[in-house]
Scaffold this motif. Sequence first.
Motif, PDB file in Angstrom:
ATOM      1  N   ALA A  92      98.946 -12.369  56.794  1.00  0.00           N
ATOM      2  CA  ALA A  92      97.656 -11.870  57.281  1.00  0.00           C
ATOM      3  C   ALA A  92      97.406 -10.452  56.790  1.00  0.00           C
ATOM      4  CB  ALA A  92      97.619 -11.928  58.804  1.00  0.00           C
ATOM      5  N   TRP A  93      98.446  -9.631  56.823  1.00  0.00           N
ATOM      6  CA  TRP A  93      98.321  -8.248  56.333  1.00  0.00           C
ATOM      7  C   TRP A  93      97.960  -8.231  54.852  1.00  0.00           C
ATOM      8  CZ3 TRP A  93     101.062  -5.303  52.734  1.00  0.00           C
ATOM      9  CH2 TRP A  93     100.847  -3.926  52.786  1.00  0.00           C
ATOM     10  N   TYR A  97      96.516 -10.634  53.132  1.00  0.00           N
ATOM     11  CA  TYR A  97      95.166 -11.183  52.940  1.00  0.00           C
ATOM     12  C   TYR A  97      94.116 -10.131  53.251  1.00  0.00           C
ATOM     13  CZ  TYR A  97      91.135 -14.279  53.369  1.00  0.00           C
ATOM     14  OH  TYR A  97      89.896 -14.860  53.212  1.00  0.00           O
ATOM     15  N   ARG A  98      94.316  -9.391  54.338  1.00  0.00           N
ATOM     16  CA  ARG A  98      93.374  -8.309  54.669  1.00  0.00           C
ATOM     17  C   ARG A  98      93.396  -7.209  53.617  1.00  0.00           C
ATOM     18  NH1 ARG A  98      95.570  -9.092  59.895  1.00  0.00           N
ATOM     19  NH2 ARG A  98      96.893  -7.248  59.597  1.00  0.00           N
ATOM     20  N   ALA A  99      94.544  -7.035  52.968  1.00  0.00           N
ATOM     21  CA  ALA A  99      94.670  -6.004  51.937  1.00  0.00           C
ATOM     22  C   ALA A  99      94.084  -6.438  50.604  1.00  0.00           C
ATOM     23  CB  ALA A  99      96.142  -5.640  51.752  1.00  0.00           C
TER      24      ALA A  99
END
Length: 233
Positions: A88-89, A91-93
């Motif tokens: 998730a981190w 993907y957000r990045a």
Amino acid sequence: MLALGSSEASAQVANINYDLKSAVHAADVDATARPLGAATPNSAAAMMTPAIVKTTTAVTLGNGAVIQAVPAHSVTVSFGQSMAAEAAWLYRAGWPLYALVDKYASSAPLDAETNCLATAVYFEARGESAEGQLAVARVVMNRAASGRYPPSWCETVRQHAQFSFVRHGQFPVVDTASAAWARAEAVARLAAANVVPSVSTDVLWYHADYVAPAWRRNLTEVQKIGAHIFYRA
């Protein structure tokens, strides 16, 4: 080719039994890591979570792989939540889905349910894009969560006359040494972790674009991804 399934079911934590001989400790995600850049030792270690340890001489890497020197007693390692958090981190990045698939494609074993999910992806969509493969996984998950079909991913995939590759409730042999299987495993991990958006939870059907099944007439077409057309009621 016809397939039916389930999607945004809650992310599941895979509990895998490895033979190890020392505890594995988690490290923090490296906040300085750049999207699509090389992972640092700290960011790789962020994949790991504490394990219930008996004895071991091995280390579990961030991608789930195990390096072991000699046989050891069993250890239960829970990596699902930390993998989901890291994915998730990333993907957000800004990591795109195909990059996440490449990252999480590994030889680490899957639990039985996620293995069934990966098997559906492999046989139904291994020639499709990462987005197309993820959509197939989500349909399987959606079906299992819908209350209208069998309640587990394995039962959903094995349900009679639903997936064309299944014969008498049995799966064909998978080439587990192939890159296509490694990608299918990664897609299944990411689908189970519910990291990347895909088809909505009411999408329970799809078919290949070279067939025209009669059942589609009572459904609403939602989206075409690659060679598959997806539907909701």
